[in-house]
Design a protein around this motif. Structure first.
Motif, PDB file in Angstrom:
ATOM      1  N   TYR A  27     -23.570  -0.905 -33.085  1.00 47.22           N
ATOM      2  CA  TYR A  27     -21.765  -0.525 -32.130  1.00 47.22           C
ATOM      3  C   TYR A  27     -21.147  -1.522 -31.962  1.00 47.22           C
ATOM      4  N   VAL A  28     -19.493  -1.454 -31.570  1.00 44.23           N
ATOM      5  CA  VAL A  28     -19.121  -2.212 -31.062  1.00 44.23           C
ATOM      6  C   VAL A  28     -18.854  -1.987 -29.790  1.00 44.23           C
ATOM      7  N   LEU A  29     -19.020  -2.454 -28.807  1.00 41.85           N
ATOM      8  CA  LEU A  29     -18.552  -2.377 -27.720  1.00 41.85           C
ATOM      9  C   LEU A  29     -17.109  -3.309 -27.210  1.00 41.85           C
ATOM     10  N   SER A  30     -16.116  -2.486 -27.138  1.00 40.43           N
ATOM     11  CA  SER A  30     -14.753  -2.492 -26.752  1.00 40.43           C
ATOM     12  C   SER A  30     -14.116  -3.023 -24.891  1.00 40.43           C
ATOM     13  N   LEU A  31     -14.087  -3.616 -24.967  1.00 34.68           N
ATOM     14  CA  LEU A  31     -13.609  -4.631 -23.745  1.00 34.68           C
ATOM     15  C   LEU A  31     -12.068  -4.797 -23.730  1.00 34.68           C
ATOM     16  N   SER A  32     -11.198  -3.647 -22.394  1.00 36.00           N
ATOM     17  CA  SER A  32      -9.326  -4.102 -22.920  1.00 36.00           C
ATOM     18  C   SER A  32      -9.556  -4.791 -21.558  1.00 36.00           C
TER      19      SER A  32
END
Length: 209
Positions: A27-32
């Motif tokens: 998984y890639v946990l993408s935080l914006s």
């Protein structure tokens, strides 16, 4: 007949790859960073994420199933799609119910999980990463090296190293922090296609409103 079929295939273009739900590597946990996203596009779209009283900092752009090279998207599945009530309950995490729906439809559908289980896993993954509190304390826009954001995450998350996180930029602003996790949500190295660190020394970083 064969020549006609070949011509039709050429005109139709390449067939879209069909990805299988549940078949991926990590998984890639993408935080914006919400204030920057709002400045770039959210304000002009009238997103509720950008309301004056929203108070968002790092929101979950998504928990993305990833191959070692590339990623699946828009997978076929047999689950009931999330309801408006389901997505509204995730707005605190994703910034808006619309974003929660989009992330399920494009990425969650490839996880092999039901919407409820995917959203629960996304909330767990988000909760395991400490978002540097110092970044919420800014009272004005600043310019800073993108590497400083990466260093802040590594300082506040024991065991997180530079091969497991990447910082992206867009329109000369800090855009996202992307952290790579195993399917069991343990830290792991990112694939080469994910490791695309922003190298700006003067990236703009807006404060929480």
């Amino acid at each position: 007949m064969f020549r006609l079929l070949a011509m039709l295939l050429v005109l139709a273009g390449p067939l879209k790859a069909q990805h299988t739900a549940g078949e991926f590597d990590y998984y890639v946990l993408s935080l914006s960073w919400s204030p920057n996203w709002c400045a770039i596009e959210g304000d002009s779209r009238g997103s509720p994420q950008c309301d004056d009283d929203a108070d968002f900092g790092w929101v979950l752009h998504g928990l993305w199933p990833q191959y070692e090279d590339g990623w699946p998207a828009d997978c076929r599945h047999s689950f009931r799609n999330p309801s408006r009530t389901d997505t509204a309950a995730m707005a605190d995490l994703f910034g808006s119910s619309g974003s929660a729906w989009h992330q399920w439809n494009k990425h969650g559908s490839c996880s092999g999980l039901s919407p409820d289980d995917y959203y629960a896993l996304a909330r767990t993954a988000y909760g395991r990463i400490t978002r540097p509190a110092v970044l919420r304390d800014l009272d004005r826009s600043v310019t800073l090296p993108a590497s400083l954001i990466e260093e802040a995450f590594m300082r506040d998350n024991e065991g997180l190293d530079a091969d497991e996180i990447t910082i992206t930029c867009r329109a000369d602003r800090i855009q996202e922090a992307r952290i790579c996790l195993t399917r069991d949500l343990e830290l792991r190295d990112c694939g080469a296609d994910v490791r695309r660190d922003c190298d700006l020394d003067d990236a703009l970083f807006d404060p929480v409103r």
